[in-house]
Design an enzyme around this catalytic site. Structure first.
Site, PDB file in Angstrom:
ATOM      1  CG  HIS A 164     -21.140  29.229 -12.125  1.00 53.43           C
ATOM      2  ND1 HIS A 164     -22.439  28.931 -12.445  1.00 53.43           N
ATOM      3  CD2 HIS A 164     -20.348  28.498 -12.944  1.00 53.43           C
ATOM      4  CE1 HIS A 164     -22.444  28.031 -13.428  1.00 53.43           C
ATOM      5  NE2 HIS A 164     -21.193  27.761 -13.750  1.00 53.43           N
ATOM      6  CG  HIS A 165     -25.654  33.580 -14.770  1.00 53.86           C
ATOM      7  ND1 HIS A 165     -27.009  33.577 -14.546  1.00 53.86           N
ATOM      8  CD2 HIS A 165     -25.384  34.771 -15.346  1.00 53.86           C
ATOM      9  CE1 HIS A 165     -27.543  34.703 -14.991  1.00 53.86           C
ATOM     10  NE2 HIS A 165     -26.576  35.454 -15.472  1.00 53.86           N
ATOM     11  CB  SER A 166     -25.345  28.169 -10.792  1.00 55.57           C
ATOM     12  OG  SER A 166     -24.045  28.082 -10.217  1.00 55.57           O
TER      13      SER A 166
END
Length: 385
Positions: A54-56
């Site tokens: 996930h980009h987070s």
């Protein structure tokens, strides 16, 4: 960790089809937001690894550091060093402590709000001054973006395609025209998009706008950053309104320079600071409704595509004695922005990954094949007569 095999003959297109399928499914929110797929059955006794983050969890810079952290520059396999103490997970916080921390964070955010608003107003004013100093360069703003077939509401069905170009060829173009490697990547992408849109009869009169992610974090003193998301965005015109590829490249170089000045005037952290003050649950609910109603089909896109250039490893890397031979990235796409082109450099080659939705760009491989042609066009113009 997941294990999967592609059917014979296990060629590159079949591998990309598998990646398309993996990218089409959301990460399980009940687990940590990452997966690693081990892919067997590839031709030439190759083994593929598909890491889904996930980009987070990690941006491009952190992902590159993670990659370097698990691979080795030595071809001979060796056992990893033993940790000084057994790994212990962090204690899971209670609901009360989480609520308390959220309340404290909200109060701190409220205290920061007046200063952030003032800083934003001053930055906007300075950005306006920057644009006035460059009247010949069209303003690259999300309020003046044309619509294309890949700018619409997203579907769950992803399609992934790849291609490669020579880094030496890119550097030769860079040197010949006095631009940057990133400018050449944007010029190559613009040239491919011009050909693609012309073939489909949908090239707009206004130039396309690219969102170009840039890292805003310095190098930590204790080593490379292995997690987190410290990315801002440059808005750069791809000048697809210009037919000549060299004139287009020079115009992109000018637009890129102005975009960097505007970004500096606004402040690299401004967008991230505002996003931290956004209430998560209301924002998530709104985005789900926005997606469900397909509202991205009814207004101009904030930008037409995301184009990212990530400097990859400069030397050969190995894992368990096996050499890493190819390295691609599957970047994120957003509502209304249904095309992502991400470039990783490795061992003298630019590995280019493209992703979209099947319903928006069923012929994504066509665009991928146009990228080397667009670079060749610039290389011919750069070659001495």
């Amino acid at each position: 960790m997941r294990r999967v095999a592609v059917p014979p003959p296990g060629d590159h297109r079949q591998f990309c089809e598998l990646i398309s399928d993996i990218a089409s499914h959301q990460l399980d929110r009940r687990r940590p937001l990452w997966e690693v797929w081990v892919v067997e059955g590839l031709e030439g006794t190759r083994v593929g690894f598909v890491a889904k983050l996930h980009h987070s969890v990690a941006d491009g810079v952190a992902a590159a550091a993670l990659l370097a952290n698990v691979l080795s520059t030595e071809p001979e396999p060796h056992d990893p060093p033993q940790p000084l103490r057994p790994w212990q997970p962090e204690e899971v916080p209670s609901r009360v402590s989480v609520a308390g921390a959220a309340l404290v964070d909200a109060l701190r955010g409220a205290r920061r709000l007046p200063g952030l608003a003032r800083r934003t107003a001053l930055g906007m004013r300075e950005a306006g001054r920057v644009r006035k100093r460059h009247p010949s360069v069209p303003a690259a703003t999300p309020l003046n973006t044309p619509r294309t077939s890949f700018n619409g509401a997203l579907t769950p069905h992803r399609i992934f395609a790849t291609t490669t170009v020579s880094l030496d060829e890119v550097k030769a173009v860079r040197k010949a025209f006095g631009v940057t490697v990133n400018d050449v990547v944007l010029g190559m992408s613009a040239g491919a998009l011009v050909r693609y849109l012309d073939k489909h009869g949908e090239r707009p009169s206004k130039p396309l706008l690219a969102g170009v992610p840039v890292s805003v974090s310095g190098e930590p003193e204790d080593g490379p950053r292995l997690s987190g998301n410290r990315v801002s965005n440059l808005f750069i015109s791809l000048r697809t309104d210009i037919d000549d590829p060299v004139a287009r490249l020079r115009a992109i170089h000018e637009s890129s320079g102005v975009a960097k000045e505007v970004h500096e005037a606004l402040g690299a952290d401004m967008l991230a600071d505002w996003s931290e003050l956004t209430p998560p649950k209301p924002f998530t609910a709104w985005m789900r409704l926005y997606s469900k109603l397909r509202l991205a089909d009814y207004h101009p896109p904030p930008q037409n595509a995301v184009i990212s250039n990530v400097p990859g490893p400069a030397e050969a890397l190995y894992i368990g004695g096996a050499k890493l031979i190819e390295l691609y990235s599957v970047g994120p796409i957003l509502e209304g922005i249904g095309l992502n082109i991400t470039v990783w450099s490795y061992l003298g080659t630019l590995f280019i990954g493209l992703i979209s939705c099947r319903e928006l760009m069923p012929d994504l491989w066509e665009l991928a094949e146009l990228l080397p042609e667009a670079l060749a066009e610039l290389s011919c113009a750069a070659a001495p007569v």
